[in-house]
Write a protein that holds these residues in place. Structure first.
Motif, mmCIF file in Angstrom:
data_model
loop_
_atom_site.group_PDB
_atom_site.id
_atom_site.type_symbol
_atom_site.label_atom_id
_atom_site.label_comp_id
_atom_site.label_asym_id
_atom_site.label_seq_id
_atom_site.Cartn_x
_atom_site.Cartn_y
_atom_site.Cartn_z
ATOM 1 N N VAL B 48 -2.210 5.618 -8.245
ATOM 2 C CA VAL B 48 -0.948 5.368 -8.950
ATOM 3 C C VAL B 48 -0.910 3.978 -9.567
ATOM 4 N N TRP B 49 -1.814 3.100 -9.128
ATOM 5 C CA TRP B 49 -1.752 1.704 -9.550
ATOM 6 C C TRP B 49 -1.801 1.489 -11.068
ATOM 7 N N PRO B 50 -2.747 2.090 -11.789
ATOM 8 C CA PRO B 50 -2.944 1.703 -13.196
ATOM 9 C C PRO B 50 -1.716 1.925 -14.070
ATOM 10 N N ASN B 51 -0.924 2.965 -13.792
ATOM 11 C CA ASN B 51 0.169 3.261 -14.709
ATOM 12 C C ASN B 51 1.517 2.809 -14.184
ATOM 13 N N GLY B 52 1.526 2.118 -13.017
ATOM 14 C CA GLY B 52 2.810 1.845 -12.372
ATOM 15 C C GLY B 52 3.535 0.625 -12.885
ATOM 16 N N HIS B 53 2.803 -0.379 -13.398
ATOM 17 C CA HIS B 53 3.412 -1.659 -13.760
ATOM 18 C C HIS B 53 4.256 -2.181 -12.623
ATOM 19 N N PHE B 54 3.611 -2.302 -11.465
ATOM 20 C CA PHE B 54 4.358 -2.711 -10.267
ATOM 21 C C PHE B 54 4.574 -4.213 -10.262
ATOM 22 N N GLN B 55 5.777 -4.606 -9.795
ATOM 23 C CA GLN B 55 6.062 -6.040 -9.648
ATOM 24 C C GLN B 55 5.763 -6.534 -8.232
ATOM 25 N N LEU B 56 5.632 -5.568 -7.271
ATOM 26 C CA LEU B 56 5.410 -5.991 -5.883
ATOM 27 C C LEU B 56 4.812 -4.821 -5.093
ATOM 28 N N VAL B 57 3.982 -5.154 -4.106
ATOM 29 C CA VAL B 57 3.397 -4.114 -3.252
ATOM 30 C C VAL B 57 3.781 -4.412 -1.797
ATOM 31 N N VAL B 58 4.357 -3.401 -1.125
ATOM 32 C CA VAL B 58 4.585 -3.493 0.311
ATOM 33 C C VAL B 58 3.442 -2.718 0.967
ATOM 34 N N LEU B 59 2.603 -3.413 1.726
ATOM 35 C CA LEU B 59 1.348 -2.818 2.171
ATOM 36 C C LEU B 59 1.239 -2.855 3.694
ATOM 37 N N ASP B 60 1.131 -1.666 4.293
ATOM 38 C CA ASP B 60 0.848 -1.590 5.724
ATOM 39 C C ASP B 60 -0.648 -1.846 5.921
ATOM 40 N N LEU B 61 -0.989 -2.773 6.804
ATOM 41 C CA LEU B 61 -2.412 -3.084 6.984
ATOM 42 C C LEU B 61 -3.126 -2.001 7.788
ATOM 43 N N MET B 62 -2.366 -1.239 8.621
ATOM 44 C CA MET B 62 -2.987 -0.206 9.461
ATOM 45 C C MET B 62 -2.998 1.115 8.703
ATOM 46 N N LEU B 63 -3.959 1.259 7.807
ATOM 47 C CA LEU B 63 -4.039 2.486 7.012
ATOM 48 C C LEU B 63 -5.235 3.308 7.471
ATOM 49 N N PRO B 64 -5.106 4.622 7.435
ATOM 50 C CA PRO B 64 -6.271 5.442 7.756
ATOM 51 C C PRO B 64 -7.299 5.339 6.632
ATOM 52 N N GLY B 65 -8.548 5.562 6.954
ATOM 53 C CA GLY B 65 -9.598 5.463 5.941
ATOM 54 C C GLY B 65 -9.815 4.014 5.566
ATOM 55 N N GLU B 66 -9.804 3.743 4.290
ATOM 56 C CA GLU B 66 -9.974 2.372 3.826
ATOM 57 C C GLU B 66 -8.783 1.542 4.302
ATOM 58 N N GLY B 67 -9.042 0.452 5.007
ATOM 59 C CA GLY B 67 -7.965 -0.326 5.604
ATOM 60 C C GLY B 67 -7.146 -1.070 4.574
ATOM 61 N N GLY B 68 -5.996 -1.551 5.046
ATOM 62 C CA GLY B 68 -5.092 -2.274 4.165
ATOM 63 C C GLY B 68 -5.710 -3.553 3.606
ATOM 64 N N LEU B 69 -6.525 -4.201 4.449
ATOM 65 C CA LEU B 69 -7.123 -5.460 3.984
ATOM 66 C C LEU B 69 -8.070 -5.225 2.823
ATOM 67 N N ASP B 70 -8.847 -4.140 2.932
ATOM 68 C CA ASP B 70 -9.790 -3.836 1.847
ATOM 69 C C ASP B 70 -9.043 -3.521 0.562
#
Lengths: 472, 244
Positions: B48-70
């Protein structure tokens, strides 16, 4: 005597005979309390007995030797005098005999008869000895004594020897023959003392060396009580010691695994609770009733605090936070300010007294949590918290947290450091708390090499005493 | 949020693996007039990132698969978009790495939604400032008058390297002063910068926090050399700041 009904074994047989009072006193004063001391005392005692026995054997040898030398000496002196008398012209014989009388303990005289003394006959063995010794002095066979009489001996202190000259006269020689004195030697006692002292010193040294692992084991057990992750004992040294150390390490590992399992369970529950609490907090925001929403959020905050405390307790308190130099005063002021920020009504109840700057080596986040818990505990149960930082004494710094509450029943002073223990013996929501604040504080402080204890102050209220080691 | 009503509402990307939290958070933020898109993991977020024109991201670091830090690392290669991290409690290492990667703020779960809202607004306000400092943001240390401020670890070190603990309010205040060293900050500006952090009467809180800060910086209140009081109601940090 216990009034036990029915057939009982004879009490006298069961109970050991009471020892006399003096023995008990002696026992009390001389019997050391330490294993090393006791072993050393026993060994030194045994050694002394062996030494004494050796000395007695040695002394008996000396008695024989002394007697032999004494007998030889007397025999030679007597026969030498006899020869001089026998070879002298008859007119001068009495004069020659008197020349023998040079020492005070012996005398010689010519008489027509053998010696008449109030003495028994000399023992046969000694007689044989004397005769043999006399044969050692050379003289013409015709001049040898015609007859010999021996009276007395060491048992009487005197020996009388009668030797009949070829002309029938008797030469009677009396000399002192003191009983042998084998102990009469200056070096004897000194040698005994020096040997005993040297052996005792060696014994004490060796015993201490051998016993040291016991002290190490005790220290390790103590360390394990404070910190389950204390380093294992080295499994070296004598076989028994190494075996004990290995057994101890195995036990420590089992305890650690047990604690780890429980900790893991606790932490897992804590982790899992965070998601539903977050959801509930979000849901609460959609509640229409402001009052109910505020209450629900307060409940959820409390729940979150409990989870956070559980996690803090479950996590290895030493954690991965590095130890570093930290200004303890700024740390105390920070936590007091945060406490007041969270409850503005407590502003006047929280005070600090002490120096403005003191550096310790600590894990700042953990240490702050420990002290915060103590301050909150004082505020919750003792109405106020007066924190005092005493000037460092030696290599220890002491922080006191006083309150003005009802204090703590003496039998609870240590129990309150147990997880989930509640001071009032109830799980009263009014006073809040998780029952983990004090255990966490103690865990953290002990991991820092310090400790915390609670006591009641004479003037009322409780006092938490925190000790922390200072950087060397 | 009058300006927000006039301008198009800021678009926020919420990345969290728990569906309930995602949906509730979206609903909560939408009520605060944000536009929200959610993603359940890093893969969906990338999509969703490329078309979102986001001003801010709220990111949980504990994500399944690729982690939040990555994901945060990848995100930084794409854009300077502000990131607010949601971390597990006590995962200090993750938090520090996240802040070093250039995340703007963090909250540990379970967080208070209003606290999150305050952080989001504060971060958006900072991002909206015409400041060149944003580019060099992942500074490991800010030095001033011998003192060192470490933003990634949120700590202050004295000239002899001893950590001096600060309250959250004191820290934010010091950061505000250090960021604008040698510029006068009025009480109102400081209030605005710190809003959302502090409870109670803000006006007094600033003065109290300043006096506490001075004591910890060993700056005598009456003859303050470091944090000077400006007549007419303001403060200024009188020191050269160097970034490392």
């Amino acid at each position: 005597m216990t009034p036990t009904p029915g057939p009982t074994p004879a009490p006298a047989a069961a109970a050991p005979a009471p020892r006399p009072a003096w023995l008990r006193r002696l026992h009390l004063h001389l019997w050391p309390r330490s294993l090393a001391g006791r072993t050393a005392v026993l060994l030194v005692m045994a050694l002394t007995v062996v030494q004494a026995a050796g000395l007695v054997i040695h002394a008996l040898d000396r008695v024989d030797l002394q007697r032999l030398a004494q007998t030889h000496d007397i025999a030679l002196r007597a026969i030498t005098l006899y020869r001089a008398v026998a070879l002298a012209p008859p007119a001068e014989r009495a004069l020659v005999a008197r020349t023998f009388d040079v020492t005070s303990d012996s005398a010689a005289q010519l008489a027509p008869n053998p010696p008449i003394e109030d003495l028994m006959l000399t023992p046969l063995a000694l007689q044989r000895q004397l005769r043999a010794d006399m044969m050692l002095v050379p003289m013409p066979q015709t001049q040898r004594p015609r007859d010999q009489v021996f009276l007395g001996g060491p048992a009487y202190g005197r020996l009388a020897v009668g030797l009949q000259l070829p002309d029938g006269q008797w030469l009677n020689v009396t000399t002192a023959m003191p009983p042998p004195r084998p102990w009469n030697s200056a070096t004897f006692l000194i040698a005994f003392l020096v040997m005993t002292a040297a052996a005792a010193a060696l014994t004490v040294w060796a015993v201490r060396r051998l016993i040291r692992p016991v002290a190490t084991l005790a220290a390790a057990a103590d360390a394990l009580g404070r910190d389950v992750n204390a380093p294992p004992l080295p499994e070296t040294g004598p076989l028994e010691v190494a075996t004990a150390a290995a057994a101890f390490n195995t036990m420590a590992a089992r305890i650690r695994r047990f604690v780890d399992d429980r900790t893991f369970m606790l932490t897992a529950i804590g982790h899992d609770l965070r998601t539903p609490i977050t959801r509930l907090k979000l849901r609460a925001e959609f509640m229409e009733d402001d009052e109910q929403r505020a209450k629900m959020l307060a409940d959820l905050d409390e729940l979150a605090a409990m989870v956070s405390a559980t996690l803090a307790f479950g996590r290895d308190v030493a954690g991965d936070e590095p130890v570093r130099a930290v200004n303890l005063v700024a740390l105390i002021r920070t936590l007091l300010d945060e406490t007041v920020d969270a409850r503005p009504e407590a502003e006047a109840l929280v005070t600090y007294a002490g120096p403005e700057h003191l550096t310790v080596r600590a894990r700042p986040v953990a240490l702050k949590r420990a002290l915060t818990n103590l301050v909150h505990n004082a505020l919750n149960y003792g109405r106020c918290a007066h924190v005092m930082l005493a000037p460092p004494l030696g290599s220890v710094v002491t922080v006191l947290v006083d309150d003005e509450g009802p204090g703590i029943p003496p039998d609870q002073l240590d129990l309150v450091f147990q997880p989930f223990h509640r001071g009032e013996g109830s799980r009263n929501r009014e006073t809040g708390g998780t029952g983990l604040g004090l255990p966490i504080a103690r865990n953290i402080l002990r991991a820092h090499g310090g400790d915390v204890t609670l006591a009641n102050r004479p003037g009322g209220g409780a006092r938490a005493t925190v000790t922390l080691p200072l950087p060397a | 949020m009058e300006q927000a009503a006039a301008a198009p509402p800021p678009h926020i990307l919420v990345v969290d693996d728990d569906r309930e939290i995602r949906d509730l958070l979206a609903k909560f933020l939408e009520r605060q007039r944000f536009r929200v898109t959610t993603a359940r993991d890093a893969r969906e977020a990338r999509r969703v990132w490329p078309n979102g024109h986001f001003q801010l991201v709220v990111l949980d670091l504990m994500l399944p698969g690729e982690g939040g830090l990555d994901f945060a690392r990848w995100l930084r290669t794409q854009s300077d978009v502000p990131i607010v991290m949601l971390t597990a409690l006590g995962e200090e290492t993750d938090r520090i790495i996240g802040l070093e990667l250039g995340a703007d703020d963090y909250l540990s779960k379970p967080f208070n939604p209003r606290e999150l809202l305050a952080r989001i607004r504060a971060v958006l306000r900072r991002a909206g400032e015409p400041s060149e400092k944003r580019e060099e943001k992942p500074a490991r240390g800010l030095h001033f008058a011998g003192w060192t401020l470490e933003p990634t670890r949120r700590r202050l070190l004295s000239p002899d390297g001893v950590e001096v603990p600060l309250t959250g309010g004191e820290y934010d205040l010091l950061v505000a002063l250090v960021d604008r060293a040698n510029k006068v900050l009025t009480r109102d500006m400081l209030l605005d910068l710190l809003r959302g952090r502090q409870a109670g009467p803000f006006d007094r809180a600033i003065d109290v926090a300043i006096s506490r800060l001075r004591r910890k910086l060993e700056d005598d209140g009456r003859h303050a050399q470091l944090i000077k009081t400006v007549r007419g109601g303001g403060y200024v940090l009188a020191a050269e700041v160097t970034r490392v």
